[in-house]
Design a protein around this motif. Structure first.
Motif, PDB file in Angstrom:
ATOM      1  N   PRO A 177       0.689  -1.345  -0.267  1.00 11.19           N
ATOM      2  CA  PRO A 177       0.551   0.043   0.050  1.00 11.19           C
ATOM      3  C   PRO A 177       0.841   1.297   0.045  1.00 11.19           C
ATOM      4  CG  PRO A 177      -0.655  -1.602   1.855  1.00 11.19           C
ATOM      5  CD  PRO A 177       0.718  -2.072   1.035  1.00 11.19           C
ATOM      6  N   THR A 179       4.254   1.362  -0.990  1.00 14.87           N
ATOM      7  CA  THR A 179       4.374   1.820  -2.464  1.00 14.87           C
ATOM      8  C   THR A 179       3.544   2.394  -3.264  1.00 14.87           C
ATOM      9  OG1 THR A 179       6.196  -0.344  -1.629  1.00 14.87           O
ATOM     10  CG2 THR A 179       6.489   0.567  -4.039  1.00 14.87           C
ATOM     11  N   THR A 180       2.358   1.641  -3.694  1.00 17.39           N
ATOM     12  CA  THR A 180       1.369   1.912  -4.454  1.00 17.39           C
ATOM     13  C   THR A 180       1.218   3.229  -3.807  1.00 17.39           C
ATOM     14  OG1 THR A 180       1.152  -0.086  -4.380  1.00 17.39           O
ATOM     15  CG2 THR A 180      -0.761   1.456  -5.367  1.00 17.39           C
ATOM     16  N   THR A 183       4.434   5.067  -5.627  1.00 16.12           N
ATOM     17  CA  THR A 183       4.406   5.491  -6.772  1.00 16.12           C
ATOM     18  C   THR A 183       3.820   5.040  -8.119  1.00 16.12           C
ATOM     19  OG1 THR A 183       4.415   3.314  -6.955  1.00 16.12           O
ATOM     20  CG2 THR A 183       7.059   3.550  -6.551  1.00 16.12           C
TER      21      THR A 183
ATOM     22  N   GLU B  80      -0.365  -7.615  -2.921  1.00 12.67           N
ATOM     23  CA  GLU B  80       0.629  -7.633  -3.816  1.00 12.67           C
ATOM     24  C   GLU B  80       1.789  -9.360  -3.181  1.00 12.67           C
ATOM     25  OE1 GLU B  80      -0.509  -5.873  -1.895  1.00 12.67           O
ATOM     26  OE2 GLU B  80       0.750  -5.386   0.277  1.00 12.67           O
ATOM     27  N   HIS B  96       2.452   8.082 -16.236  1.00 16.10           N
ATOM     28  CA  HIS B  96       4.057   8.321 -15.694  1.00 16.10           C
ATOM     29  C   HIS B  96       4.749   7.864 -15.935  1.00 16.10           C
ATOM     30  CE1 HIS B  96       2.544   6.514 -12.000  1.00 16.10           C
ATOM     31  NE2 HIS B  96       4.154   6.688 -11.870  1.00 16.10           N
ATOM     32  N   TYR B 105       8.848  -2.701 -13.297  1.00 18.25           N
ATOM     33  CA  TYR B 105       8.074  -2.471 -11.950  1.00 18.25           C
ATOM     34  C   TYR B 105       7.725  -3.765 -11.230  1.00 18.25           C
ATOM     35  CZ  TYR B 105       4.547   0.123  -8.882  1.00 18.25           C
ATOM     36  OH  TYR B 105       4.216   0.759  -7.384  1.00 18.25           O
ATOM     37  N   ARG B 109      10.220  -4.644  -7.419  1.00 20.15           N
ATOM     38  CA  ARG B 109       8.962  -4.715  -6.157  1.00 20.15           C
ATOM     39  C   ARG B 109       9.559  -5.501  -5.299  1.00 20.15           C
ATOM     40  NH1 ARG B 109       8.044  -0.014  -7.410  1.00 20.15           N
ATOM     41  NH2 ARG B 109       9.429   0.397  -6.194  1.00 20.15           N
TER      42      ARG B 109
END
Lengths: 557, 322
Positions: A177, A179-180, A183, B80, B96, B105, B109
């Protein structure tokens, strides 16, 4: 889109240009001219004077400090209120806007009633805070006042740019959450955040009422309060020239600070597409977190808005300063004292001015929104958007020296000032709504046999109605709130109600001032709520982006 | 390698403020298999994918990935930390980021350095033959290119399960086939399982090992593409899985028969009148009306008869509807 007949459009454009010249361009040129002609000898020593330099320094530092604090608060609000699983969300969405609905000088004054010596917390708990009357207090109240503005701008940007799938894609790519948020979400909100920062910075440069109410008594001067002091207290030509110089300086400072930011941002902001302004949370959150967020919001609003406004109401009904605000000490004497025929006259003037200004402004705003759809009108529209940067004090001084010979102290001059200051505020929501109107709906109407005007009436007017009404409301409220220009331009028998309240604050009559402030707040809040509901009901189908109450609702001062 | 299915959904219930979006759905996907979720819009396909991905919390039931319960047993595992990747209908590319950074990406991560993640991303883009687009942002890509980047991003995650949420819905017809072939080939290369949501019967039948028919949040039928096509559970399932005609059974028992376009031929003992003829390119479709009802007959080649002509036809096979 309605294109108008070929001959009509140039005429409308000429009309807009003429208005623009009378309201903005001429007064600004006159300012420059006067400073150039009469002030050449006086300016050099004046520019070196400590008082002036201090005022400019205070103004810029204050604007920067307010921006730095208000932006994170507003962004946090936008992120928290985006969550549909936030407990009590509809309530909070309205509650955070209260600082914008209440006139800023009333909010500032209510803080003194809550936290200053002999204020609410002092009387009840013995807690008082001397710094409220001074730079720190000015800063805090300005931050509270600016945060909802940031919230509105960022919320619209978030809703338009962050589709929930973009965040889902990040999560399913392995981002947590936090990082989202960093970024993707905040990254996409960046143009909106930057725009909000520029807006807050510019509005704070030109803000007058809060520095006047909280800062001036403590000797904290800004450019706007110095202009006011020069014009209303100092009667000599030197202070008049200084006021004019300051007015010019203020707009130069604003332009220098904003021009680079605007050049960077304008193209990106224009590309914002409409979307469901509610925003949809991409993912469910933990209930405990949501509850904590609601709690934090409640605490913030309680301390910054609810408690001060309660203290204001209580001091308007409490017999004397320093008495505990218990029912035994309640009285309506203050209201009886202030509600004199003169007050009612001022009230009537304010309402009349606000209604006339708002109505004319909606017409002018719509006019610009229409002409800017053709290339010839675009430059005029850009100029009008630029007037957002013009501080009220500058406009008022410019109008005064241009038309004061004939109109000094009249309501007409005040009306001209309102029109000049609020034109951009009326234009932007209408232009936005017009942009979002799908062109095919108009094409379909024309293809079904409607003439241009019929198509506008039958197809376009209904979806535009919320924006038109919203623009009217913003102008009406802003005109009622307005003191920056009114306090410089009023004459005997033309005080607006807001000026009456401000003058009463300066006389230090606490109970009566509180009573007047309550009356003004009610005057502003009741029509605001009614019209807000009307705008809500007019909102067409849910698929259309709702007209958020336009961004720059109140802080026009 | 365990014998656990890649995905196992049991009695899954999802409701949005009062309305039930998924009602006790149970299905499983083995490793290396593709399950197509076939249903009209609003049938709950996306909801099911979102529940599997962890974008929403089911009201009841469990979701297990490779034998690990990720929802329905204690606190749900966040997306995630689920071993899966997703390709979205609207591409969901971050405006972006360049294509290269988008594909890098997932690796970033999972802790890879920027340079390493980019090298890996470039390899994937090369495999999809779009390395030339690495420096572009989504606004500079066509729909087909965007969805390839979306696919590359999913591949970069190296998951055990892919979720495809109508990935071809926004693509032009001529791009669609190419993209679909690419997608299936890449997914099969990895040996991972996949769930493919679509409302297009041809797409579903063509790429899946198993097809699950969804209607109003309920599972109508699950089976191989052939089972679903040949033996649909009911009329709705039949219509969902391809063109279907329903006629009265000729043996006078009053039952209804499902007839697919290829299950009847022109020429034969049964009589009818041609109501409509459509030239479809490789074949032509004939709508024949007779005493048993109307049915669609597909014959190779251009139209052989005029509308209104009396024709004979014969029934090759049929499926009795319950």
């Amino acid at each position: 889109m309605p294109r108008g007949t070929p001959r009509l459009l140039p005429r409308l454009t000429a009309l807009v240009v003429a208005f623009l010249a009378v309201l903005v361009v001429l007064p600004l040129c006159r300012l420059v001219l006067v400073v150039w002609q009469e002030g050449r000898a006086d300016i050099a020593p004046m520019a070196g004077s400590d008082g002036l330099r201090t005022a400019v320094w205070h103004t810029v530092a204050l604007a920067a400090a307010v921006t730095l604090a208000a932006v994170p608060i507003g962004v946090t609000m936008a992120l928290v209120l985006r969550r549909s699983d936030l407990p009590g969300r509809p309530f909070w969405q309205v509650a955070v806007l209260v600082p914008v609905l209440v006139p800023d000088f009333v909010l500032g004054y209510s803080w003194t009633q809550a936290y200053a010596r002999a204020g609410f917390t002092d009387t009840l708990l013995g807690l008082r805070w001397a710094g409220i009357q001074g730079p720190l207090g000015v800063w805090l109240v300005l931050v509270v006042n600016a945060a909802p503005l940031v919230y509105l701008v960022v919320a619209v940007g978030l809703a338009a740019r962050t589709e929930p799938d973009l965040e889902r894609a990040a999560r399913v790519s392995g981002a947590g959450p936090a990082t989202t948020l960093l970024t993707v979400t905040l990254r996409l909100a960046l143009p909106g955040v930057a725009a909000a920062a520029v807006l807050v910075f510019v509005l704070t440069l030109g803000t007058f009422a809060i520095p006047q109410v909280l800062g001036a008594p403590a000797g904290f001067s800004t450019v706007t309060t110095r202009i006011y002091a020069n014009l209303s207290l100092g009667g000599d030509p030197t202070s008049f020239i200084e006021a004019i110089t300051l007015a010019l300086l203020l707009v130069i400072v604003a332009a220098v600070c904003v021009a680079p930011a605007d050049a960077l941002l304008a193209p990106r902001l224009r590309a914002v597409r409409g979307a469901d302004t509610q925003g949809i949370p991409a993912l469910p959150g933990r209930r405990a977190v949501r509850r904590a967020e609601a709690f934090g919001l409640a605490g913030y609003l309680f301390l910054t808005v609810a408690l001060p406004l309660t203290a204001l109401v209580l001091s308007s009904v409490t017999r004397a300063l320093g008495l505990p605000p218990t029912p035994g000490n309640w009285t309506l004497a203050h209201f009886r004292e202030v509600l004199t025929p003169r007050t009612f006259q001022a009230l009537g003037r304010s309402l009349g001015l606000a209604v006339v200004a708002a109505t004319v402004l909606v017409l002018l705003g719509a006019l610009v929104a229409v002409i800017e759809r053709a290339r010839s009108g675009r430059a005029a529209a850009t100029l009008i958007t630029l007037t957002l940067v013009l501080p009220g004090s500058t406009l008022a001084v410019g109008l005064l020296i241009t038309y004061g010979r004939w109109l000094s102290g009249t309501l007409t001059l005040i009306l001209l000032a309102y029109l000049a200051k609020l034109w951009a505020f009326a234009h932007r929501p209408i232009a936005g709504a017009l942009d979002r109107l799908p062109p095919d709906e108009m094409h379909a109407s024309r293809a079904s046999g409607a003439r241009a005007l019929t198509a506008v009436r039958t197809v376009a007017l209904r979806p535009l109605a919320p924006a038109l009404l919203g623009a009217w409301l913003v102008c009406f409220l802003s005109a009622l709130h307005e003191v920056t220009m009114s306090s410089l331009l009023y004459g005997p028998g033309t005080e607006t109600f807001a000026v009456v309240v401000l003058n009463s604050q300066e006389l230090g009559r606490i109970g009566p001032t509180a009573a007047l402030s309550v009356v003004l707040s009610l005057l502003v809040t009741v029509p605001a709520v009614l019209l807000f509901l009307a705008v809500g009901r007019l909102r067409p189908r849910p698929s259309r982006p709702p007209e958020h109450l336009p961004l720059e609702v109140a802080r026009v001062g | 390698m365990s014998a656990e299915p890649a995905l196992e959904v049991t009695d899954l219930v999802v409701s949005y403020d009062g309305t039930t979006a998924l009602d006790r759905v149970t299905l499983s996907v083995r490793r290396g298999q593709v399950l197509a979720l076939l249903g009209p819009s609003g049938s709950g396909k996306s909801t099911l994918l979102h529940a599997v991905a962890g974008f929403l919390v089911p009201a009841a039931g469990t979701v297990r990935l490779g034998g690990t319960t990720v929802a329905g047993d204690g606190r749900p595992v966040p997306p995630e930390r689920r071993d899966l990747a997703m390709v979205f209908q609207n591409y969901a590319l971050w405006p972006h980021l360049t294509a290269l950074d988008t594909v890098a990406y997932p690796a970033r991560r999972s802790g890879a350095g920027r340079a390493h993640a980019r090298t890996e991303a470039l390899e994937i883009l090369e495999r999809l033959r779009i390395a030339g687009l690495a420096g572009r942002k989504p606004a500079e890509l066509s729909g087909g290119e965007q969805q390839r980047v979306g696919l590359a991003r999913a591949l970069a995650r190296r998951p055990s399960l892919y979720l495809f949420d109508e990935p071809t819905a926004h693509l032009d017809t001529h791009v669609r086939g190419v993209f679909l072939a690419e997608l299936v080939a890449r997914q099969r290369d990895t040996g991972a399982a996949a769930v493919y949501a679509t409302h297009d019967a041809e797409e579903a039948l063509g790429l899946a090992d198993q097809v699950a028919l969804l209607h109003e949040g309920r599972l109508l039928q699950t089976g191989t593409p052939q089972q679903v096509y040949d033996q649909p559970a009911d009329l709705f399932a039949a219509r969902l899985s391809g063109p279907a005609s329903v006629i009265t059974a000729p043996d006078h028992d009053g039952g209804e028969l499902l007839v697919r376009p290829g299950w009847a031929r022109l020429g034969g003992p049964l009589k009818g009148e041609l109501r409509a003829v459509w030239f479809r390119g490789p074949h032509s479709d004939y709508l024949v009306a007779g005493p048993l009802g109307e049915l669609l007959i597909r014959e190779p080649g251009p139209p052989q008869h005029e509308i209104g002509a009396r024709v004979g036809w014969s029934l090759l096979r049929s499926w009795p509807l319950p």
